[in-house]
Write a protein that holds these residues in place. Structure first.
Motif, mmCIF file in Angstrom:
data_model
loop_
_atom_site.group_PDB
_atom_site.id
_atom_site.type_symbol
_atom_site.label_atom_id
_atom_site.label_comp_id
_atom_site.label_asym_id
_atom_site.label_seq_id
_atom_site.Cartn_x
_atom_site.Cartn_y
_atom_site.Cartn_z
ATOM 1 N N GLY A 156 13.577 9.271 8.177
ATOM 2 C CA GLY A 156 12.116 9.387 8.164
ATOM 3 C C GLY A 156 11.536 9.134 6.791
ATOM 4 N N SER A 157 12.191 9.665 5.765
ATOM 5 C CA SER A 157 11.731 9.446 4.388
ATOM 6 C C SER A 157 11.826 7.975 4.006
ATOM 7 C CB SER A 157 12.555 10.277 3.414
ATOM 8 O OG SER A 157 12.391 11.638 3.659
ATOM 9 N N ASP A 158 12.936 7.350 4.376
ATOM 10 C CA ASP A 158 13.108 5.926 4.078
ATOM 11 C C ASP A 158 12.058 5.081 4.791
ATOM 12 O OD1 ASP A 158 15.267 6.591 2.528
ATOM 13 O OD2 ASP A 158 16.768 6.023 4.032
ATOM 14 N N LEU A 159 11.809 5.416 6.046
ATOM 15 C CA LEU A 159 10.811 4.677 6.818
ATOM 16 C C LEU A 159 9.416 4.868 6.228
ATOM 17 C CD1 LEU A 159 10.292 2.900 9.284
ATOM 18 C CD2 LEU A 159 10.010 4.980 10.622
ATOM 19 N N GLY A 160 9.101 6.099 5.834
ATOM 20 C CA GLY A 160 7.807 6.368 5.202
ATOM 21 C C GLY A 160 7.647 5.604 3.896
ATOM 22 N N GLY A 161 8.705 5.563 3.094
ATOM 23 C CA GLY A 161 8.649 4.807 1.839
ATOM 24 C C GLY A 161 8.467 3.318 2.077
ATOM 25 N N ALA A 162 9.113 2.803 3.116
ATOM 26 C CA ALA A 162 8.981 1.377 3.436
ATOM 27 C C ALA A 162 7.558 1.053 3.879
ATOM 28 C CB ALA A 162 9.977 0.993 4.521
ATOM 29 N N VAL A 163 6.972 1.916 4.693
ATOM 30 C CA VAL A 163 5.595 1.695 5.152
ATOM 31 C C VAL A 163 4.638 1.767 3.970
ATOM 32 C CG1 VAL A 163 3.731 2.671 6.548
ATOM 33 C CG2 VAL A 163 6.015 2.461 7.508
ATOM 34 N N LYS A 164 4.859 2.741 3.080
ATOM 35 C CA LYS A 164 4.007 2.883 1.903
ATOM 36 C C LYS A 164 4.094 1.640 1.017
ATOM 37 C CE LYS A 164 3.065 6.129 -1.841
ATOM 38 N NZ LYS A 164 3.499 7.381 -2.486
ATOM 39 N N GLY A 165 5.314 1.141 0.808
ATOM 40 C CA GLY A 165 5.499 -0.068 0.013
ATOM 41 C C GLY A 165 4.855 -1.283 0.650
ATOM 42 N N PHE A 166 4.941 -1.372 1.971
ATOM 43 C CA PHE A 166 4.327 -2.486 2.691
ATOM 44 C C PHE A 166 2.809 -2.463 2.536
ATOM 45 C CE2 PHE A 166 2.596 -4.255 6.687
ATOM 46 C CZ PHE A 166 3.103 -5.532 6.593
ATOM 47 N N LYS A 167 2.219 -1.277 2.676
ATOM 48 C CA LYS A 167 0.762 -1.157 2.525
ATOM 49 C C LYS A 167 0.333 -1.510 1.109
ATOM 50 C CE LYS A 167 -0.174 2.266 6.093
ATOM 51 N NZ LYS A 167 -0.651 3.645 6.363
ATOM 52 N N LYS A 168 1.126 -1.074 0.114
ATOM 53 C CA LYS A 168 0.801 -1.374 -1.280
ATOM 54 C C LYS A 168 0.861 -2.873 -1.533
ATOM 55 C CE LYS A 168 2.085 -0.110 -5.997
ATOM 56 N NZ LYS A 168 2.256 -1.419 -6.574
ATOM 57 N N ALA A 169 1.866 -3.530 -0.976
ATOM 58 C CA ALA A 169 2.002 -4.975 -1.153
ATOM 59 C C ALA A 169 0.826 -5.710 -0.519
ATOM 60 C CB ALA A 169 3.313 -5.452 -0.543
ATOM 61 N N ILE A 170 0.392 -5.258 0.637
ATOM 62 C CA ILE A 170 -0.749 -5.903 1.301
ATOM 63 C C ILE A 170 -2.010 -5.713 0.462
ATOM 64 C CG2 ILE A 170 -2.301 -5.728 3.286
ATOM 65 C CD1 ILE A 170 0.123 -5.360 5.030
ATOM 66 N N ASN A 171 -2.225 -4.491 -0.049
ATOM 67 C CA ASN A 171 -3.413 -4.234 -0.873
ATOM 68 C C ASN A 171 -3.378 -5.051 -2.159
ATOM 69 O OD1 ASN A 171 -4.547 -2.443 0.942
ATOM 70 N ND2 ASN A 171 -3.610 -0.649 -0.009
ATOM 71 N N ASP A 172 -2.214 -5.160 -2.793
ATOM 72 C CA ASP A 172 -2.092 -5.957 -4.014
ATOM 73 C C ASP A 172 -2.384 -7.427 -3.737
ATOM 74 O OD1 ASP A 172 -1.439 -3.685 -5.391
ATOM 75 O OD2 ASP A 172 0.722 -4.122 -5.501
ATOM 76 N N ASP A 173 -1.879 -7.927 -2.609
ATOM 77 C CA ASP A 173 -2.117 -9.320 -2.234
ATOM 78 C C ASP A 173 -3.598 -9.553 -1.965
ATOM 79 O OD1 ASP A 173 -1.231 -11.961 -1.652
ATOM 80 O OD2 ASP A 173 -1.427 -11.517 0.502
ATOM 81 N N GLN A 174 -4.253 -8.595 -1.320
ATOM 82 C CA GLN A 174 -5.683 -8.727 -1.029
ATOM 83 C C GLN A 174 -6.482 -8.746 -2.330
ATOM 84 O OE1 GLN A 174 -7.078 -9.239 1.976
ATOM 85 N NE2 GLN A 174 -9.015 -9.485 0.951
ATOM 86 N N LYS A 175 -6.122 -7.891 -3.290
ATOM 87 C CA LYS A 175 -6.813 -7.880 -4.586
ATOM 88 C C LYS A 175 -6.627 -9.210 -5.300
ATOM 89 C CE LYS A 175 -6.569 -2.930 -5.468
ATOM 90 N NZ LYS A 175 -5.953 -1.880 -6.311
ATOM 91 N N GLU A 176 -5.402 -9.750 -5.246
ATOM 92 C CA GLU A 176 -5.124 -11.029 -5.893
ATOM 93 C C GLU A 176 -5.968 -12.141 -5.265
ATOM 94 O OE1 GLU A 176 -1.358 -13.951 -5.984
ATOM 95 O OE2 GLU A 176 -0.958 -11.907 -6.686
ATOM 96 N N ASN A 177 -6.066 -12.142 -3.942
ATOM 97 C CA ASN A 177 -6.877 -13.147 -3.258
ATOM 98 C C ASN A 177 -8.346 -13.001 -3.617
ATOM 99 O OD1 ASN A 177 -4.702 -14.310 -1.989
ATOM 100 N ND2 ASN A 177 -4.949 -13.160 -0.099
ATOM 101 N N ASP A 178 -8.836 -11.756 -3.719
ATOM 102 C CA ASP A 178 -10.226 -11.527 -4.097
ATOM 103 C C ASP A 178 -10.497 -12.034 -5.504
ATOM 104 O OD1 ASP A 178 -10.644 -10.367 -1.629
ATOM 105 O OD2 ASP A 178 -10.598 -8.287 -2.376
ATOM 106 N N ASP A 179 -9.532 -11.819 -6.416
ATOM 107 C CA ASP A 179 -9.695 -12.297 -7.789
ATOM 108 C C ASP A 179 -9.754 -13.816 -7.844
ATOM 109 O OD1 ASP A 179 -9.675 -9.688 -8.654
ATOM 110 O OD2 ASP A 179 -7.568 -9.726 -9.314
ATOM 111 N N VAL A 180 -8.916 -14.485 -7.075
ATOM 112 C CA VAL A 180 -8.898 -15.952 -7.047
ATOM 113 C C VAL A 180 -10.227 -16.485 -6.513
ATOM 114 C CG1 VAL A 180 -7.827 -17.951 -5.941
ATOM 115 C CG2 VAL A 180 -6.396 -16.137 -6.885
ATOM 116 N N VAL A 181 -10.727 -15.869 -5.450
ATOM 117 C CA VAL A 181 -12.008 -16.303 -4.872
ATOM 118 C C VAL A 181 -13.133 -16.078 -5.877
ATOM 119 C CG1 VAL A 181 -13.707 -15.770 -3.083
ATOM 120 C CG2 VAL A 181 -11.293 -15.985 -2.479
#
Length: 67
Positions: A31-56
């Motif tokens: 459960g802890s590993d799965l929670g960490g993976a989900v948290k990392g996935f969400k962080k990666a998506i948010n970072d990618d969205q910020k990067e795209n916003d900066d480029v635009v």
């Protein structure tokens, strides 16, 4: 009738059997590993969205300055 034809009692019995087979420590670790993976996935998506916003934003600035 519950989810997909499975009643709540059947689901509870399956969960108890899984807990007995694997043990609560191992399930907690999974459960802890799965929670960490989900948290990392969400962080990666948010970072990618910020990067795209900066480029635009930079493209819009360049377009406005060229006019």
């Amino acid at each position: 009738m519950g989810i997909g034809g499975i009643s709540i009692w059947q689901l509870l019995i399956v969960l108890v059997i899984v807990a007995l087979i694997f043990g609560t420590k191992k399930l907690r670790g999974v459960g802890s590993d799965l929670g960490g993976a989900v948290k990392g996935f969400k962080k990666a998506i948010n970072d990618d969205q910020k990067e795209n916003d900066d480029v635009v934003e930079e493209a819009e600035k360049a377009e406005t300055e060229s006019k």
